[in-house]
Design a protein around this motif. Sequence first.
Motif, mmCIF file in Angstrom:
data_model
loop_
_atom_site.group_PDB
_atom_site.id
_atom_site.type_symbol
_atom_site.label_atom_id
_atom_site.label_comp_id
_atom_site.label_asym_id
_atom_site.label_seq_id
_atom_site.Cartn_x
_atom_site.Cartn_y
_atom_site.Cartn_z
ATOM 1 N N ILE A 372 1.965 44.615 -48.240
ATOM 2 C CA ILE A 372 2.993 45.032 -48.999
ATOM 3 C C ILE A 372 2.506 46.532 -48.663
ATOM 4 N N LEU A 373 3.901 47.383 -48.546
ATOM 5 C CA LEU A 373 3.199 49.090 -48.970
ATOM 6 C C LEU A 373 4.701 49.834 -49.984
ATOM 7 N N ILE A 374 3.723 49.826 -50.605
ATOM 8 C CA ILE A 374 4.651 51.018 -51.963
ATOM 9 C C ILE A 374 4.786 51.959 -51.751
ATOM 10 N N ASN A 375 6.251 52.699 -51.997
ATOM 11 C CA ASN A 375 6.887 53.938 -52.221
ATOM 12 C C ASN A 375 6.282 53.995 -50.630
ATOM 13 N N ASN A 376 6.244 53.275 -49.394
ATOM 14 C CA ASN A 376 6.179 53.870 -48.077
ATOM 15 C C ASN A 376 6.221 53.268 -46.903
ATOM 16 N N THR A 377 5.993 53.351 -45.600
ATOM 17 C CA THR A 377 6.632 52.178 -44.473
ATOM 18 C C THR A 377 5.345 52.736 -43.676
ATOM 19 N N LEU A 378 5.754 52.035 -42.426
ATOM 20 C CA LEU A 378 4.989 52.253 -41.209
ATOM 21 C C LEU A 378 5.491 53.361 -40.645
ATOM 22 N N HIS A 379 4.465 54.413 -40.010
ATOM 23 C CA HIS A 379 4.772 55.402 -39.524
ATOM 24 C C HIS A 379 4.194 55.339 -37.944
ATOM 25 N N PRO A 380 4.936 54.896 -37.077
ATOM 26 C CA PRO A 380 4.500 54.629 -35.316
ATOM 27 C C PRO A 380 4.945 56.159 -35.040
ATOM 28 N N HIS A 381 3.407 56.149 -34.277
ATOM 29 C CA HIS A 381 3.297 57.170 -33.624
ATOM 30 C C HIS A 381 2.974 57.585 -32.603
ATOM 31 N N LEU A 382 3.738 58.178 -31.217
ATOM 32 C CA LEU A 382 3.495 58.278 -29.933
ATOM 33 C C LEU A 382 3.040 56.898 -29.655
ATOM 34 N N TRP A 383 3.521 56.093 -29.524
ATOM 35 C CA TRP A 383 3.263 54.960 -28.644
ATOM 36 C C TRP A 383 3.537 54.567 -27.285
ATOM 37 N N PHE A 384 3.080 53.644 -26.660
ATOM 38 C CA PHE A 384 2.833 53.405 -25.362
ATOM 39 C C PHE A 384 4.585 52.433 -24.787
ATOM 40 N N GLN A 385 4.890 52.192 -23.667
ATOM 41 C CA GLN A 385 5.396 51.008 -22.950
ATOM 42 C C GLN A 385 4.553 50.404 -22.836
ATOM 43 N N ASN A 386 5.005 48.765 -22.827
ATOM 44 C CA ASN A 386 3.916 47.790 -23.373
ATOM 45 C C ASN A 386 2.904 48.171 -23.890
ATOM 46 N N CYS A 387 2.616 48.717 -24.982
ATOM 47 C CA CYS A 387 1.735 48.400 -26.122
ATOM 48 C C CYS A 387 1.248 47.135 -26.376
ATOM 49 N N GLY A 388 1.654 46.637 -26.616
ATOM 50 C CA GLY A 388 1.861 44.801 -27.634
ATOM 51 C C GLY A 388 1.763 44.257 -28.950
ATOM 52 N N ASP A 389 2.242 45.607 -29.409
ATOM 53 C CA ASP A 389 2.424 46.038 -31.537
ATOM 54 C C ASP A 389 3.142 46.068 -31.652
ATOM 55 N N GLU A 404 7.800 60.551 -31.975
ATOM 56 C CA GLU A 404 7.935 60.620 -30.511
ATOM 57 C C GLU A 404 7.299 59.001 -29.036
ATOM 58 N N LEU A 405 8.222 58.047 -30.102
ATOM 59 C CA LEU A 405 8.644 57.008 -29.629
ATOM 60 C C LEU A 405 8.678 56.779 -28.100
ATOM 61 N N LYS A 406 7.970 56.115 -27.234
ATOM 62 C CA LYS A 406 8.866 55.265 -26.426
ATOM 63 C C LYS A 406 8.777 53.808 -26.117
ATOM 64 N N SER A 407 8.166 53.618 -27.177
ATOM 65 C CA SER A 407 8.767 51.981 -26.686
ATOM 66 C C SER A 407 8.704 51.301 -28.214
ATOM 67 N N TRP A 408 9.330 49.964 -28.378
ATOM 68 C CA TRP A 408 8.745 49.494 -29.929
ATOM 69 C C TRP A 408 8.130 48.607 -30.056
ATOM 70 N N GLY A 409 6.770 48.529 -28.923
ATOM 71 C CA GLY A 409 6.025 47.874 -28.910
ATOM 72 C C GLY A 409 7.190 45.961 -28.841
ATOM 73 N N LYS A 410 5.684 45.605 -28.864
ATOM 74 C CA LYS A 410 6.280 43.746 -28.132
ATOM 75 C C LYS A 410 7.041 42.902 -29.526
ATOM 76 N N MET A 411 7.337 43.473 -30.562
ATOM 77 C CA MET A 411 8.140 42.949 -31.805
ATOM 78 C C MET A 411 8.206 43.822 -33.368
ATOM 79 N N VAL A 412 9.295 44.325 -33.722
ATOM 80 C CA VAL A 412 9.271 44.518 -34.624
ATOM 81 C C VAL A 412 10.176 44.236 -35.573
ATOM 82 N N ASP A 413 10.110 42.788 -36.061
ATOM 83 C CA ASP A 413 10.716 42.391 -36.289
ATOM 84 C C ASP A 413 11.105 41.017 -37.961
ATOM 85 N N TYR A 414 11.348 40.820 -38.717
ATOM 86 C CA TYR A 414 10.746 39.646 -39.230
ATOM 87 C C TYR A 414 10.506 40.379 -40.663
#
Length: 596
Positions: A372-389, A404-414
């Motif tokens: 649970i993230l109150i009054n905030n969110t995810l801060h993805p910084h400089l992810w790699f291709q195929n980072c697996g996140d 400066e994202l190059k990729s959104w990882g393996k899954m960002v959903d649900y």
Amino acid sequence: MHYVITGKDDKSVLFEGGYQNNRPSNMHDKYRFVENIYEELDAPGEWFLDGKAGYLYYYPYPDENIDNEIFEIAEIPSLIEIKGIENDRASDVTVRGICFSQTSRTFMADYEPLLRSDWAIYRGAAVFIENAERCRIEDCEFTGLGGNAIFLSRHIDGCVVKGNYIHQIGASAICIVGDTSAVRSGVFKYEQSVPYELMDKIPGPKNELYPRRCIVEDNLIHDIGLVEKQVAGIQIQVAREINVRHNTIYRVPRAAINIGDGSFGGHVIEYNDAFATVLETSDHGAFNSWGRDRFWHPSYEKMSLMVAEHPELVLLDALFTTYIRYNRFRCDHGWDIDLDDGSSNYHIYGNVCLRGGIKLREGFNRIVENNILINNTLHPHLWFQNCGDIIRRNVFTQAYLPIELKSWGKMVDYNFFSSKNALKQVQKDDTDAHSTSGILHFVDYQHYNLTLPDTSQAFEIGFENIPQNGFGVYSPRLKRKAEKPELSELLVSDSSNTNQTYLWEKAEVRLVSGLGDRSAYGLPDEKGCIVLKMDNAVNMQDAGLKENDVIYSIYGEDIDSVETLMRLTNKYKWKKTLLLECFRNQQKLKISLVLD
């Protein structure tokens, strides 16, 4: 940075020091803290020590008779030392029920750099244990210390630090730090790296001089770092499988819990309560980690090429998964959870993040779920291709803040969003196809029960309620002393109440609403937030803001909702200054607001 004043010339003061941080910088151009100046001896309770002449000057309180007082000074940095040697380790020693106080300050002692992290450290403490097994420090009090309280050094196996009360000390509370010789191809500066062809590619440690299988449990830690600032409630570096659980940590200048590198992972950080953190530094979190392991390079482009060609390098140091679970974190001056500079192989779940959100910079193989993230969110910084996140089944109250994202990882959903606008915004980046949004309610937010009711739409994406009664210390004597974090007003921008007021950076604001506001404030449209009261917002008063000013944009981005106001504040918080465009008396003006 810490210095001793050695003298002065006609133009400036002369200093010695500044080596206590492994990533040194110049002094702040404005803010300094200085003591032991004879000319400043002007108030009761203050003192000045003339070490060369051997005189102590003291300014007594009106009712004090110094002829009847006892003056004591601290002369040694350590009170108990338990040391084995590499092949003949100390073992089975328990330190229990002792109050430790009055150790000397160590900020000008010899400091040891700790790999590429920001840390250099004095390897010493009031209780110092080195090359030992099955030792315990329990039910003790540490207060009035000049430096660290507890230090577990080099080869440590199966030691326990439990039930201690640590407060009002000069440096860190609990340090668990191995020898850097245990790390293969270790380098010691942020800007340094080892070429692939010269790198030791054997996984794991090089020798046995590192802590492992230790427990840090049920410790109350607050008001530390009174002298030194690069400190932590619990500092872990060059170690493996350290279980940090049920600790309460607050009022600290930097992180409550810090893991300084990926060597060698396997830690469990659980059921801790950490808040009022990063009070005197920046770019940090209530929980903070650095990676900067063998694969890491200060140039993101060069690092990207190397890990793409040699993905096996990623887990040479972070051998085992580190778990961050069922904690309650709050950081108003950084992130609640900050995985910085290549931190890899983490599983983060079941946490309640009360203010600062979760940051993941560079790194690989991170799973963030059911938080649970109150009054905030995810801060993805400089992810790699195929980072697996993987980011799934979380409750977010704002749209993501990528850099400066190059990729959104393996899954960002649900995931679940408390705002339709936030969900629409993240879906523009082709994430969260199956995520949902809805009204966010808790069973009893004001009394720290962040359980979601059975009717919550968050359960549609697989979210499971987080236990709310296990954070922090549990022993009755410590629980009675422990404080709780403040709870921010829960900002839900889809509220139909357009006259609702919100607390933003200690000021009371509300959204511009209707043609009446537009006409009264001379606005080009119905955007912006009106400043209603700022009695407690001294920084806003200093910046020149006034009540009834309309904050129209931040760094040129328009404010169309309270969610946007909070999102932009979080987005630019790292700059420590917000550039505001405001309207006053139908005139546009720019204001630089320094954040508290």
